[in-house]
Design a protein around this motif. Structure first.
Motif, mmCIF file in Angstrom:
data_model
loop_
_atom_site.group_PDB
_atom_site.id
_atom_site.type_symbol
_atom_site.label_atom_id
_atom_site.label_comp_id
_atom_site.label_asym_id
_atom_site.label_seq_id
_atom_site.Cartn_x
_atom_site.Cartn_y
_atom_site.Cartn_z
ATOM 1 N N ARG A 1 0.853 -0.808 0.272
ATOM 2 C CA ARG A 1 -0.098 -0.370 -0.327
ATOM 3 C C ARG A 1 1.102 1.371 -0.217
ATOM 4 N NH1 ARG A 1 -3.466 2.527 -2.329
ATOM 5 N NH2 ARG A 1 -5.084 3.354 -0.511
ATOM 6 N N ILE A 2 1.652 1.671 0.610
ATOM 7 C CA ILE A 2 2.907 2.284 0.838
ATOM 8 C C ILE A 2 3.560 2.662 -0.151
ATOM 9 C CG2 ILE A 2 3.143 2.940 3.277
ATOM 10 C CD1 ILE A 2 5.784 1.406 3.389
ATOM 11 N N ASP A 3 3.518 1.789 -1.141
ATOM 12 C CA ASP A 3 4.670 1.794 -2.434
ATOM 13 C C ASP A 3 3.546 2.865 -2.646
ATOM 14 O OD1 ASP A 3 6.579 0.699 -1.501
ATOM 15 O OD2 ASP A 3 6.031 -1.444 -2.588
ATOM 16 N N ASP A 4 2.408 2.553 -3.328
ATOM 17 C CA ASP A 4 1.862 3.678 -4.326
ATOM 18 C C ASP A 4 1.666 4.973 -4.104
ATOM 19 O OD1 ASP A 4 -0.116 1.117 -5.089
ATOM 20 O OD2 ASP A 4 -1.575 0.916 -3.625
ATOM 21 N N TRP A 5 2.097 4.936 -2.654
ATOM 22 C CA TRP A 5 1.849 6.837 -2.376
ATOM 23 C C TRP A 5 3.716 7.253 -2.722
ATOM 24 C CZ3 TRP A 5 -0.879 5.039 2.511
ATOM 25 C CH2 TRP A 5 -1.827 4.698 2.217
ATOM 26 N N TYR A 6 4.573 6.026 -2.623
ATOM 27 C CA TYR A 6 6.236 6.972 -3.025
ATOM 28 C C TYR A 6 6.342 7.157 -3.848
ATOM 29 C CZ TYR A 6 11.224 6.909 -2.833
ATOM 30 O OH TYR A 6 12.220 6.801 -3.027
ATOM 31 N N VAL A 7 7.112 8.523 -3.991
ATOM 32 C CA VAL A 7 6.515 9.961 -5.624
ATOM 33 C C VAL A 7 8.238 9.882 -5.351
ATOM 34 C CG1 VAL A 7 4.206 10.603 -4.035
ATOM 35 C CG2 VAL A 7 7.002 12.023 -3.677
ATOM 36 N N ASP B 1 12.841 9.405 -5.485
ATOM 37 C CA ASP B 1 13.223 11.080 -4.798
ATOM 38 C C ASP B 1 13.031 10.323 -2.394
ATOM 39 O OD1 ASP B 1 14.932 11.206 -6.485
ATOM 40 O OD2 ASP B 1 14.346 13.823 -6.904
ATOM 41 N N GLY B 2 12.879 9.481 -2.254
ATOM 42 C CA GLY B 2 12.505 9.443 -1.092
ATOM 43 C C GLY B 2 11.582 9.632 -0.527
ATOM 44 N N TRP B 3 10.742 10.269 -0.623
ATOM 45 C CA TRP B 3 9.160 11.429 -0.301
ATOM 46 C C TRP B 3 8.396 10.305 -0.728
ATOM 47 C CZ3 TRP B 3 9.342 15.409 3.050
ATOM 48 C CH2 TRP B 3 10.417 15.967 2.687
ATOM 49 N N TYR B 4 7.237 10.020 0.167
ATOM 50 C CA TYR B 4 5.953 9.651 0.282
ATOM 51 C C TYR B 4 5.119 10.866 0.473
ATOM 52 C CZ TYR B 4 7.829 4.872 1.378
ATOM 53 O OH TYR B 4 9.183 3.392 1.108
ATOM 54 N N THR B 5 4.156 10.766 -0.152
ATOM 55 C CA THR B 5 3.001 11.455 0.378
ATOM 56 C C THR B 5 1.837 10.079 1.687
ATOM 57 O OG1 THR B 5 0.406 12.334 -0.439
ATOM 58 C CG2 THR B 5 1.206 10.914 -1.538
ATOM 59 N N ASP B 6 1.974 11.465 2.310
ATOM 60 C CA ASP B 6 0.852 10.396 3.624
ATOM 61 C C ASP B 6 -0.338 10.117 3.131
ATOM 62 O OD1 ASP B 6 0.255 9.553 6.126
ATOM 63 O OD2 ASP B 6 -0.035 11.153 6.612
ATOM 64 N N GLY B 7 -0.740 9.140 2.343
ATOM 65 C CA GLY B 7 -2.509 8.632 2.402
ATOM 66 C C GLY B 7 -2.104 9.607 0.265
ATOM 67 N N ASP B 8 -3.375 8.837 -0.291
ATOM 68 C CA ASP B 8 -3.536 9.453 -1.724
ATOM 69 C C ASP B 8 -4.078 11.068 -1.677
ATOM 70 O OD1 ASP B 8 -4.198 7.593 -2.987
ATOM 71 O OD2 ASP B 8 -6.847 7.321 -2.283
ATOM 72 N N GLY B 9 -3.432 11.906 -2.111
ATOM 73 C CA GLY B 9 -3.107 13.330 -2.430
ATOM 74 C C GLY B 9 -2.157 13.605 -2.893
ATOM 75 N N ARG B 10 -1.889 15.056 -2.238
ATOM 76 C CA ARG B 10 -0.016 15.415 -1.854
ATOM 77 C C ARG B 10 0.555 15.881 -0.308
ATOM 78 N NH1 ARG B 10 3.019 16.133 -5.537
ATOM 79 N NH2 ARG B 10 4.015 17.332 -5.081
ATOM 80 N N LYS B 11 -0.154 14.998 0.457
ATOM 81 C CA LYS B 11 0.874 15.379 2.085
ATOM 82 C C LYS B 11 1.574 15.465 2.366
ATOM 83 C CE LYS B 11 -4.689 14.030 2.836
ATOM 84 N NZ LYS B 11 -4.390 13.397 1.413
ATOM 85 N N PHE B 12 2.182 16.332 2.442
ATOM 86 C CA PHE B 12 4.458 16.024 2.408
ATOM 87 C C PHE B 12 4.545 16.304 4.033
ATOM 88 C CE2 PHE B 12 4.182 15.883 -1.896
ATOM 89 C CZ PHE B 12 4.400 14.493 -2.359
ATOM 90 N N ASP B 13 4.782 15.729 4.605
ATOM 91 C CA ASP B 13 5.183 16.707 6.837
ATOM 92 C C ASP B 13 5.861 15.264 7.084
ATOM 93 O OD1 ASP B 13 3.560 14.249 7.289
ATOM 94 O OD2 ASP B 13 1.740 15.427 7.794
ATOM 95 N N TYR B 14 6.004 15.715 8.222
ATOM 96 C CA TYR B 14 7.477 14.694 8.897
ATOM 97 C C TYR B 14 6.923 13.255 9.296
ATOM 98 C CZ TYR B 14 9.961 18.902 10.765
ATOM 99 O OH TYR B 14 10.459 20.001 10.444
ATOM 100 N N TYR B 15 5.242 12.895 8.952
ATOM 101 C CA TYR B 15 4.824 11.226 8.996
ATOM 102 C C TYR B 15 5.887 11.026 7.508
ATOM 103 C CZ TYR B 15 1.576 11.807 11.389
ATOM 104 O OH TYR B 15 0.480 11.871 12.989
ATOM 105 N N ASN B 16 6.642 11.411 6.919
ATOM 106 C CA ASN B 16 8.304 10.742 5.827
ATOM 107 C C ASN B 16 8.764 10.620 7.056
ATOM 108 O OD1 ASN B 16 7.877 10.850 3.019
ATOM 109 N ND2 ASN B 16 6.574 12.260 3.702
#
Length: 568
Positions: free
Chosen positions: A181-187, A189-204
């Motif tokens: 599931r989290i592989d779907d959110w890997y965008v 260069d080392g960054w994930y979005t925290d679920g669908d959309g574009r939620k970037f924060d310290y949860y990375n």
């Protein structure tokens, strides 16, 4: 908190050593103990706030998150107390793990702690207790998580249950399902979005990287460690730039009350050997963050972490924040798993990125532009790609920094017709020293925004599209009530930050600066900006660099969705 004397030979930047981390951990653990129930299954920390989940769940949260701290500290005396609490908790005291319930979160902390300290805690439990505990945890394997970092909680529980041989097939499925599931959110260069959309924060850092990398490391799985460890290593190259010279993490995103949990990915890279950072820099960044909070009132006179940032601060809380929520800061003590003779503890501290040089760095996956200055240790984040409207204003401002927090007067915003909202953020491009995006205001107007940065100076340009002629527009800059100096200079279409829409798309341009320098050079001496009648902007820096941009509309498409920014 009474800490050891500073060691400025080993740690010339912070004075902190491993002894400071150990003392901080011991003090925090001792302070929560009086709030445990008699059976030690729940920790009811004081406060007049209860989370969405209720007081029983909050008590479990207190147990689980402080257990995690005891596990990183490997404190056998404390672990004995938590063993008693575990035995009582799984006899019906703890709430069951259900779909999208808070106990699912806490089960992950308990499982991780048990896995990390297996010889010290789990292996010493009576067999009936182990069976009841495993059965309680096993509900996490099939409980439905929220579609975000919560997908990793069944992974963490499943990894432990696999290791002890309990419901191995279901555990393996839970691990595979969550990692997929989290592989779907890997965008990239080392960054994930925290679920669908574009939620970037310290949860990375404290979730998306932490749980899969720890699972791979504990499972001794080279394939998974190469995959997830490689992502972590790339992430840390950017992540290290999010800390100010005073140790402050960037003030952006949700769950900021976890404070120095921001250090967890730094330690994780050192623990697993997946980091681009020298050992002395890792410790400097981590110790800087711990020191930053301890010196600013994060721990109250009872030795407890308060709900807030420095001290208590309701503004940084969410509905799920209960009295024990701040103790996810326990993740920041991950470095104590490294032995005292590890080079991350023995190396002399090295400066962090903001201390070494002035830099403007593009983080393309998130469409962030980081602007740091070594003279004052400030880091500024220009946000043109991260959005989570549930938690405005910590996602929807145009800029954040390590020394300011979003203000109630809508700092770093474009206010069209009195409407300060910023939704449907669409990244439009990024390059050397610039980034651009488009967003929608609640009135329906579209705003195309560009920032060009050099040193501490920012050129901000905004094209307002789709608003009626005469609609008022206000452009705001940094809010700095004390400390750093905040400036906003109107250049085009504005007077004192205020203008109005003309006939058709209207361009507004201003200069902004946030600086800790006491006597900075005037902005007009550092940059000049020219605007032409065709929505073009040219920027000339005093050092000689010149850049140009044009706001353009795609041919054959409606004006409400097709405007973009192109360098020229």
């Amino acid at each position: 908190m009474q800490l050891p004397a500073e060691n400025r030979v080993l740690s010339p930047r912070t004075g902190y050593t491993r002894a400071h981390w150990e003392t901080a951990a011991d003090t925090l653990l001792a302070a929560v103990e009086p709030y445990a129930t008699e059976d030690r299954a729940l920790y009811h920390l004081p406060g007049n706030r209860t989370s969405w989940s209720g007081s029983l769940s909050d008590g479990l949260e207190g147990y689980a998150r402080t257990l995690l701290l005891a596990a990183f500290r490997r404190d056998e005396t404390a672990l004995e107390r938590y063993a008693d609490g575990l035995a009582a908790g799984v006899t019906g005291v703890w709430p069951s793990i259900e779909d999208r319930s808070q106990p699912l979160v806490e089960a992950a902390s308990i499982a991780l702690a048990l896995r990390l300290t297996r010889p010290l805690l789990w292996d010493r439990l009576d067999e009936p207790v182990r069976q009841r505990a495993a059965a309680w945890l096993a509900d996490a394997l099939t409980a439905e998580p929220w579609p975000c970092n919560w997908e990793l909680f069944p992974v963490t529980v499943g990894g432990f249950l696999q290791e002890i041989g309990y419901e191995v097939d279901e555990s393996r499925k839970a691990v595979d399902r969550g990692l997929s599931r989290i592989d779907d959110w890997y965008v990239g260069d080392g960054w994930y979005t925290d679920g669908d959309g574009r939620k970037f924060d310290y949860y990375n850092g404290w979730a998306m990287h932490l749980y899969p990398v720890l699972h791979a490391w504990l499972a001794d799985d080279p394939r998974l460690l190469d995959l997830y460890g490689g992502r972590l290593e790339r992430h840390l190259a950017d992540y290290a730039r999010l800390f100010g010279g005073d140790g402050a993490p960037m003030h952006q995103g949700r769950s900021l009350t976890y404070r120095f949990a921001t250090t967890a990915p730094l330690w994780l890279g050192a623990l697993t050997g997946r980091t681009p950072l020298p050992p002395g820099e890792t410790r400097r960044l981590a110790s800087g963050a711990l020191k930053y909070f301890l010196e600013r009132g994060a721990v109250d006179d009872r030795g407890l972490l308060s709900l807030g940032w420095h001290g208590p601060n309701e503004a940084v809380l969410q509905g799920y924040s209960g009295p024990a929520s701040p103790y996810w800061a326990s993740k920041g003590f991950l470095g104590l798993l490294l032995p005292p003779d590890h080079e991350v503890w023995t190396a002399v501290e090295e400066p962090g990125p903001v201390e070494r040089e002035d830099a403007v760095t593009s983080i393309t996956p998130a469409y962030w532009l980081l602007q740091s200055t070594s003279s004052d240790g400030l880091v500024r984040l220009h946000n043109h790609g991260s959005e989570d409207v549930r938690y405005d204003p910590y996602y929807t401002r145009l800029a954040y920094s390590t020394v300011t927090e979003p203000s109630s007067s809508y700092d770093n915003s474009v206010i069209v017709g009195g409407d300060p909202s910023r939704t449907e953020i669409v990244p439009l491009g990024a390059g050397e020293g610039w980034v651009a995006s488009r967003h929608t205001a609640a009135s329906g107007a579209r705003v195309v925004s560009l920032v060009v940065a050099e040193g501490a100076v920012e050129v901000r340009a905004h094209l307002v599209v789709g608003a009626a002629a005469g609609t008022p527009v206000r452009v705001t800059g940094w809010s700095a009530e004390e400390g750093p100096r905040a400036e906003l200079v109107s250049l085009h279409g504005l007077l004192d930050g205020v203008g109005e829409v003309g006939d058709g798309p209207t361009l507004f341009v201003a200069l902004a600066r946030l600086t800790g320098e006491l006597d900075p050079r005037p902005l007009a001496e550092l940059v000049s900006v020219e605007v032409d009648g065709d929505h073009g902007v040219s920027v000339q820096w005093t050092g000689g660099k010149r850049t140009g941009f044009r706001f353009t509309e795609s041919v054959g498409r409606s004006a409400d969705s097709s405007w973009s920014v192109k360098p020229r």
